[in-house]
Each structure stands twice: as C-alpha cells, then as structure tokens.
Scaffold this active site. Structure first.
Site, PDB file in Angstrom:
ATOM      1  CG  HIS A  20       0.900   2.448   1.836  1.00  0.00           C
ATOM      2  ND1 HIS A  20       0.867   3.856   1.946  1.00  0.00           N
ATOM      3  CD2 HIS A  20      -0.263   1.980   2.434  1.00  0.00           C
ATOM      4  CE1 HIS A  20      -0.276   4.118   2.716  1.00  0.00           C
ATOM      5  NE2 HIS A  20      -0.764   3.097   3.075  1.00  0.00           N
ATOM      6  CD  GLU A  21      -1.537  -1.662   1.622  1.00  0.00           C
ATOM      7  OE1 GLU A  21      -2.124  -1.946   2.893  1.00  0.00           O
ATOM      8  OE2 GLU A  21      -1.869  -0.670   1.154  1.00  0.00           O
ATOM      9  CD  GLU A  70      -3.968   4.204   5.761  1.00  0.00           C
ATOM     10  OE1 GLU A  70      -3.053   4.205   4.937  1.00  0.00           O
ATOM     11  OE2 GLU A  70      -4.670   3.312   6.132  1.00  0.00           O
ATOM     12  N   GLY A  95      -7.058   0.173  -3.094  1.00  0.00           N
ATOM     13  CA  GLY A  95      -5.920  -0.366  -3.788  1.00  0.00           C
ATOM     14  C   GLY A  95      -5.508  -1.719  -3.088  1.00  0.00           C
ATOM     15  CB  ALA A  96      -3.219  -2.920  -1.027  1.00  0.00           C
ATOM     16  CD  GLU A 125      -3.936  -1.354   6.558  1.00  0.00           C
ATOM     17  OE1 GLU A 125      -4.188  -0.373   7.514  1.00  0.00           O
ATOM     18  OE2 GLU A 125      -3.809  -1.162   5.394  1.00  0.00           O
ATOM     19  CG  ASN A 126      -6.725  -7.490   5.723  1.00  0.00           C
ATOM     20  OD1 ASN A 126      -7.457  -6.882   6.118  1.00  0.00           O
ATOM     21  ND2 ASN A 126      -6.726  -7.986   3.951  1.00  0.00           N
TER      22      ASN A 126
END
Length: 945
Positions: A380-381, A403, A344-345, A347-348
């Site tokens: 979330h990210e 997470e 979904g994504a 988090e870099n």
C-alpha cells in the site's frame, strides 16, 4: 447732474480701426481652428480609472490566497532531544528550534503574506525582494488562533504580481510533544545495565494531513508543491533521517558538539509528505549497495525482525516500477518502524513510517497473518510513491485518488511477494464499504472543493468510503473497460501528471484514450453521488430495475447509476454482460429464465452494487447451493449470503431467506462464504446476545461449525496449520466459533494448550494464538488474566503484544474489564496509538460493551483534549462502542451526546455520530419487525435435527 466723459475725433477713429481689426483677427482664427478640427478631430479626455486596492485582509475561506507560489524551502531544525540521557544530564530536553527560508513567486500584487503555522512561537520574520536585493518593511505579523492556522504578515511595501520573486525568512521555537503529530517524541525501552529496562527516545514525524505547519511555517496545502532543502542539527549519538540522502558533519555550536546533517534537495513535493527522524536506530539492507534500508530499534534489527520487510520491499518496488512504467524517482527508500505511530503507516516520500506491527516480524511468534499484513501494508505505501507522491490530488476532496488507488494496487503488489489475495478484496474492502455507503449519512467519493475546508472536514475523509469504496470502483472500472486498457491508461496518467496535482476528471481523460466506452459518463455516477444501487431482477418477466440501497429505507437521490451487470444462467456456461443506465424498470429477455433454471448476477462481485431477485430465484439458488455448491463461484457464494442478509436488514427480503442460505455451509470449507456468513450472523449476535434469541443462535452455529472444526482438528491437536492460506483463515474461524458456541472439544483444546503455555514454553502455533488465548481467558479466571497481562508487558514483538492485548478483552469478569479500560488512560500500560483498538476489543465482548460505552462517553472530553484526532480515530471509537445499540434508550443516549457536542461546538466525529444514530434507528426498526421471526426460524432448524 453728474459729471460726463469726453474724447477727441482722431482718438475715436483710431479706436474704431483697432476694434474692426480685432474682430477680423478673431474671425480668421475661428476659420483656421475649424479647418484644423476637420483635419485632426480632438480625442476625448481619458476616463479616470479607479485603482484596485492592494489586498491586505485575511481570505474569506480557510484556504490560502492564490497570489503567492512557494518554489523552494530551506529549513533548519534543531531538536535538543537526547536518545539516551547522558550521566551528567538529569532531565530530557524537548526543545525544538529552527528557521525557514521560503522562496516565493508573486503572481498577484499584495501587501500581505498568508501561510500556515500552529503551536510554534515565531520569533522573527523577514521579507526580501530577491530581484533587487532589497529588504521589505514588515509592519506587523500575527498568528490566527483559529481553524485557519494562518500566519499573517502585513508589509509596508507591495509585493509585485508580475512574477517577482521574494524570500520569506521565519525563525521559530517549539516543543517536541508526545501527541503523535508534527515533529514529536516517541519512547521505547531496552535492556540496560544489570538487565534493567531503560528508556530511549527518538524524534519522529507525521505530517498528514495538515501538521507540517506544526514543524515550521509553510504553505501547507497539497497543491502548493515545492523543493525542500532540509538541515537537521542533532545530538552526536543520534542519526538524522529525512526524505533524501543526508551527510552529517560535526560542528561546535554555543560551546557544544552537534551533528549537522544536510540533506539533498527533494523533488517537487507536498508538505504533508515531509518526514524527519532523529534516533539511534539501526538499519537493515536487503543487499549490499541497495537503495532500500529498513530501520528499527537496534535489538529488533539484530534479532532479524526487519529481514522479511527488507526482502519484500525490494520485490514489490520492482513490480511497481515495471507495472507503472516509471522508475521510483528518489535516490533512496528508507522505511522505519516507529514505536509510537498513530496510523498503520505513512507514505512519506523516501522515508516511509510504520507502526512496528506493520514492519517487524519474529520467526517464533509472528503468524502468517502478521506476515500477510506486513506485505500488504508495504504494498500500500509503496503504491503511494506513485499515487499520492509523484501524482498528488489537488485538494483533500479528492483524497480517494490517493487512498483508493493505493488500496486497489496493494492487492496486485503483494503478488510480487507471493501472496494471492486478490479475491479477499471482496471481504476486506467491498463488504465493509457496502456497510458505510448504505447509510444516508455517507458521502460521495469526490466532494466539491468548497465542502472540505476545516481539519475535521479533512480528517473525516480518511474512512471506508475513501479507501475501500475507492478501491472497489477502480476494480469495477478495470473489469468494465478491460484490465490491460486500464493499466495502459494508468501509465499514461502517471507519466503525464508526474509532479503535478490533477483532478479526477484528468484520470477519466487518460482512460478514455484507451477505450471506446464513455468512461466519464460511467464513473461520474459512482464518484459524484453517494451510495450505490440495488439491482432487482424478476426472472419470470425479465424485468430489471435499479434503486438506491439504504439499510434504513428512505428516499434516495433518484439519480441512476450506469451499472455494468455480469451474469449467467444455470443452463449456460456463458457469462454475459449488459450496461443498465435507466432509472425506470426495463424488460430484457436475457434475465427471463425457465421453471427449473436460475440466474446469477454480479458474478464474483465485480460491480459495486447489490442484487435482489424474486423469491423463486432465491430459492432455486439456495437449492443449488445445498445440492452442489461448487457450481456457483466461491466469491459469488459469499456475495449471495451478504446480499441476502443485508437486503433482509433493509426490509427488502424475508430474513429467513438469508438465514437459509447458511445451511449449505456444513458442506463447504471455503473461507469466503464462511467469513461472509459469520460476519452477517455476527449482526444477529449483536442484536440478540442480550435476549432469549441468543441461545438458539449459538446452538445453530455450533451445529453448522462442527464439521468445519473437525476438518482442522488434527491440525489443532498437532499444533500445525494447513498449507492453503484461506484454509488457515478458516481454521481460526472454526476455533473461534466452536469455542464461543461451547463445543467441549474446542474448549478443552484451548484451555489445555494455554495451561501448557503457563507452565512451560508456548506450544500454540502463532496463527492460532489470538483465538486460543481469547478462548482460554474467556473460560479462565483472574490468574489466567494476570498471566496474560504479564506476558503482554514482557513481549517485545508488536505482533505478539497485539494478540495478548486482544485476548485480555475476552474475560467475562466485569471488574477486570473495567480495570483494563482504565489502563488505556495510562500510556505506560497501553500505548496511545492502541487506545482505540483496545476499547474496541472490550466493546466486542458482550460483558464489556456497556462498560466501553460508559467509558467513552464519560472520558470524551479528556480523550479529545489529551489525545486529539492525530492520535486516535474518534470515528472508529464511536462506531465500535455502539454497534450493539438497538433500543430506544440507547438511541436517546446517542442523541444526548450529539446535543452535548453541538453545545460545545465539538469538531470530532460529527459525521460518524450521525451515522451511528442512523444505524441505531435502523437496528431498532429491524429488531422490532424480525425478532420473533428469527427466534422461530432458529428453533425450527434445531427441531429438524
């Protein structure tokens, strides 16, 4: 006789004198020697020390040896990709060239260097002693073609383990693949000349969990943090992006013009958080001079599709900075909507990647649920920028620290963007975690480090336990010690361990400073052992006990949990709490109630456990719900239903009690109890929609949903939606259940609106499109399906494409479903990242489920080879296509697949396969015991009307 020897008398006297003198001298020397010995006792000779050999052999495990610590990298990457093929170029170039220099500190002497690399051709290796400016001799190097992915470098010289510093230079070549891992190529289309579709390309990245090694040789473990200095050499018409701000300059290389973008040094960070993108994308800032920029396809940005994400990100970021007491530490925050992205994504740090549906919205086609998803995934990210990026778990066995925190905090973060979703954590996280964690093949939140080594070990941890149970136990802990104390401890934890790699016990210590409750003793029972308890309360005696809950009854581990029980009685407005630690039953007068009273425990489902009561208390609660359901909190209404149905599945409660708890719903319009009931009734549909029980279930659902449908009917007819967000969810539930149950008014509404869509413009509200498209296609014919397929191909907004992609799975036509499954093997029709969800949608359809199972089983080898775990989740795929399994024949098919994969030493979805086998065994047992009881109950309810 023989000859003799003679001497003179004087000679004999002389010899005698000399002999006496010699003896006296020796005696004198002995005396002196003894005197000296007495004064200076001799020291024993030194013991010969054995020399410790300098290690050269590969490590015994798949973990890197600990003698070298990377401090910084200087990485040059040169992707030869064109964003748009020039007129004079006929073929795209996917070549990737580069080099890396990593500065190392040696803490144990060694003649070898081990780091990671995969899928690259290493063309040069050099090692330099920085302190002496000396080049060391490399005897040989090799890449281990096994799960270790080690690049082994053997030296003639010794690396000195006294903190000496060295540089390791590697040059390498590779290829940009479309496998959605490492540094890879993605494609999308734009309107070109004469309105024709033209292909565009971009290079982008996904490193988590262990794919940075596919981009350059590195020490690819989360605890081996370093500073990264990145330079990307790219085509002139493109822009390069990475974790920090970059400055491009034009250079001529080998007679060609290139742009060389050099990026600022990163903070100390893990390799899996690196990110690179080369594209012709456009950016959208929330305001001038803002550090937040949202990037996407140029046409999407121009159309305003990135506007909501840009505005929302700013609000949530500021909320987190205040909540955590720490400013976001980087000088910019970029977000990019990638056309092809596996998760979904991601988090870099400083360059967050999303699927397009997670970042882009279009006013006319995006629903409020699409908008909610964008806000939730951004929250979330962004939470990860602190939990995971700033403070990182030491090893993947504690992935839940990343997470679980990000999931839990996202429900707070979205409040900054005006979304009140806190209560929905029960439905979205806790209930789903309950299901996985009730299987004997589940796993603890925190595993021993040695149990997690291989890629498959790591990737299997990205599951409902890590995300959802992690969030659930943090919510429980916050309730137990107090939300203010919890957040104060979190601030301390982040401040104390920033740029470091703590373990979960470090968190407990920070929490302990804020409370007099024993946090470690409490939480160890929830993180170090798998599963959760069922608390049994006998209200006649006040006896309370705990036992591990399994769907398929087996003996648990026998270790008690510390359970914080919040409860109330019907005759009291007071909420009380107790802490249950005992394994054996205990008597507590607070849990004993009178004849006309009931008790309700785990109020608002703040604890991660189920509650069972004596049958008398269950019936009192049922009667309360039927007479006045408002007395019981809305979350608890949903939890009572979920507990009762699952206790019945486990054989701990009569199934009719769970079914009877749904009767009050005809008078309740709240989303949480309805959604809880529908999810649990869905299990009955899965078990019985191929049997004679299905008809009565469908009729009962129709009877119960009719009043709910009528509540929203005016909205349905007018193409409007209610104001309250959870009512909007329930409006969709009403349409789905009413249409699938055959309510004529619903089917007429759906087919009429779809017909208008086919004939002119789309009149269906975006919130309702998914449900109405599905209902219309299920009731329609080939022409309706083909129309939806054409609309799917034409749609440019990911949210609308997803609604149509789902609706296409709803047809009852077997041949269309089969053809649709084949489409998933063609990336020009169904994107690789959408394969799992498309097959899952088809498997949800009773007509499509056996087709989907045969497809997955038949294509397993192809899917694993072509797609790999980086693109699709084989765990999710296997779980979705086997949910209906409830026969001995289906169980044998699963075991046969398990045997086949064992023979091939297959690494994908091994734990999930064990879980679905266990679930199928439980289903078989439950159906055998309950089929007739369930049929009789539904028939009885229908006769009573």
């Amino acid at each position: 006789m023989g000859k003799g020897v003679f001497m003179s008398k004087s000679l004999a006297i002389a010899i005698g004198v000399l002999t006496v003198s010699s003896v006296c001298a020796v005696v004198a020397m002995l005396v002196v020697y003894r005197i000296q010995i007495a004064r200076n006792p001799p020291k024993p000779p030194p013991t010969l020390q054995t020399t410790t050999p300098i290690p050269t052999a590969p490590p015994a495990s798949l973990r890197l040896p600990d003698h070298l610590i990377p401090e910084s990298y200087e990485v040059f990457l040169q992707p030869h990709l064109y964003a748009e093929l020039p007129d004079n170029i006929t073929e795209q170039s996917f070549v990737l060239k580069g080099n890396s220099t990593v500065r190392l500190r040696c803490i144990k002497s060694s003649k070898s260097i081990f780091l990671h690399v995969r899928g690259l051709n290493v063309t040069d290796v050099r090692v330099t002693d920085i302190d002496f400016g000396k080049r060391l001799s490399v005897s040989h190097y090799e890449i281990h073609q096994n799960e270790s992915n080690f690049l082994e470098i053997q030296l003639e010289d010794v690396l000195l383990g006294n903190g000496s510093r060295y540089e390791l230079f590697t040059a390498f070549e590779g290829e940009l693949l479309d496998d959605l891992t490492g540094f890879y190529v993605s494609r999308y289309t734009v309107k070109g000349k004469d309105d024709k579709e033209e292909v565009r390309f971009l290079a982008t990245s996904q490193m988590q969990p262990t794919d940075a090694r596919q981009v350059f040789p590195c020490f690819d473990e989360p605890a081996l943090k370093a500073v990264f200095n990145i330079t990307i050499i790219h085509r002139p018409e493109t822009t390069a992006m990475s974790n920090t701000i970059g400055v491009p300059v034009i250079k001529i290389i080998d007679g060609e013009e290139w742009h060389v973008t050099t990026f600022n040094p990163t903070p100390v960070m893990s390799t899996y958080l690196l990110a690179f993108t080369v594209s012709d994308f456009m950016g959208k800032q929330d305001s001038p001079r803002s550090k937040i920029t949202t990037y996407a396809r140029g046409d999407a940005v121009k159309a305003g599709h990135a506007d909501y994400a840009a505005q929302t990100t700013k609000k949530i970021l500021e909320f987190y900075e205040t909540t955590f007491g720490l400013k976001y530490p980087l000088d910019k925050l970029d977000q990019i909507a990638v056309p092809d992205f596996s998760s979904g994504a991601m988090e870099n740090w400083g360059l967050i990647s999303y699927q397009e549906s997670g970042l882009l919205l279009e006013e006319d086609t995006s629903s409020n649920f699409d908008k909610e998803w964008v806000a939730t995934i951004i929250a979330h990210e962004l939470a990860h920028q602190w939990f995971g990026n700033l403070v990182t778990m030491r090893w993947w066995n504690d992935l839940w620290l990343n997470e679980g925190f990000a999931t839990y905090m996202s429900y707070m973060g979205v409040e900054a963007a005006d979304w009140n979703l806190k209560d929905l954590i029960v439905l979205k996280e806790i209930h789903s975690a309950f299901q996985v964690d009730s299987l004997n093949s589940s796993h603890p939140l925190s595993l021993p480090e040695g149990d997690v080594e291989t890629y498959s070990d790591i990737i299997e941890l990205f599951d409902g336990i890590t995300y959802s149970k992690g969030a659930a136990v943090l919510r429980m802990l916050s309730t137990y010690i107090g939300e203010e104390e919890f957040m104060n401890a979190i601030k301390t934890y982040l401040r104390k361990f920033q740029y470091m790699n703590p373990v979960y016990k470090d968190l407990w210590k920070c929490l302990q400073e804020e409370t007099n409750k024993d946090v470690e003793a409490f939480m160890s029972t929830w993180t170090e052992q798998m599963g959760y308890p069922v608390i049994t309360i006998t209200t006649q005696t006040g006896e309370i006990s705990q036992e591990q809950f399994f769907l398929k009854q087996t003996e648990g581990h026998g270790i008690p949990w510390q359970v914080h029980i919040i409860f109330s009685q019907s005759d009291s407005q007071q909420v009380e709490d107790v802490l249950l630690k005992d394994k054996d039953p205990v008597l507590n007068p607070k849990f004993k109630v009178g004849k006309d009273e009931w008790i309700l425990a785990n109020i608002n489902c703040t604890g991660f456990y189920r509650v069972n009561y004596d049958e008398e208390n269950w019936n009192k609660l049922r009667m309360q719900l039927e007479s006045n359901h408002h007395v019981i909190p809305v979350i608890s209404r949903g939890q009572l239903i979920d507990d009762a149905f699952n206790l019945a599945r486990a054989g701990r409660l009569n199934v009719t009690i769970g079914l009877s708890l749904t009767k009050f719903l005809k008078n309740d319009t709240e989303y949480i109890p309805w959604e809880s009931a529908l999810k649990n009734l869905d299990y009955f549909l899965l078990m019985f929609d191929r049997s004679e029980v299905y008809g009565p279930i469908k009729k009962y659902q129709l009877k119960q949903v009719k009043s709910l449908y009528e509540t929203f009917e005016a909205h349905n007819m007018n193409g409007t939606i209610p104001e309250k967000h959870t009512d909007q969810y329930n409006q969709v539930n009403a349409i789905k259940v009413a249409c699938t149950s055959g309510l004529p008014e619903c089917l007429s509404m759906a087919t009429s609106l779809f017909r208008q869509y086919k004939n002119s413009t789309n009149p269906i509200h975006p919130n309702l499109r998914r449900a109405i498209y599905c209902s219309a296609i299920a009731a329609g014919d080939e022409d309706d399906w083909e129309f939806a397929w054409e609309e799917f191909q034409r749609a440019t907004v990911a949210g609308e494409k997803d609604k149509l992609r789902y609706a296409l799975s709803c047809t009852k036509e077997i041949w269309l479903l089969n053809r649709y499954l084949q489409y998933t093997l063609d990336p020009t029709k169904i994107k690789k990242m959408d394969v799992v969800s498309t097959v899952t949608y088809i498997a949800e359809n009773v007509a499509g489920q056996p087709l989907a199972w045969d497809f997955v089983r038949g294509q397993w080898s192809y899917l694993t080879q072509e797609y790999g775990a980086g693109i699709i989740s084989f765990n999710s795929l296997l779980d979705s296509v086997t949910k209906r399994f409830s026969t001995d024949f289906e169980l044998e098919q699963l075991k046969q697949l398990q045997r086949e994969l064992d023979e091939k030493d297959h690494e994908f979805a091994t734990r999930t396969l064990e879980q679905v086998i266990e679930r199928t065994e439980a289903n078989i047992e439950w159906v055998t015991e309950n089929k007739q009881i369930v049929l009789d109950w539904f028939n009885g309810e229908l006769k009573n009307d």
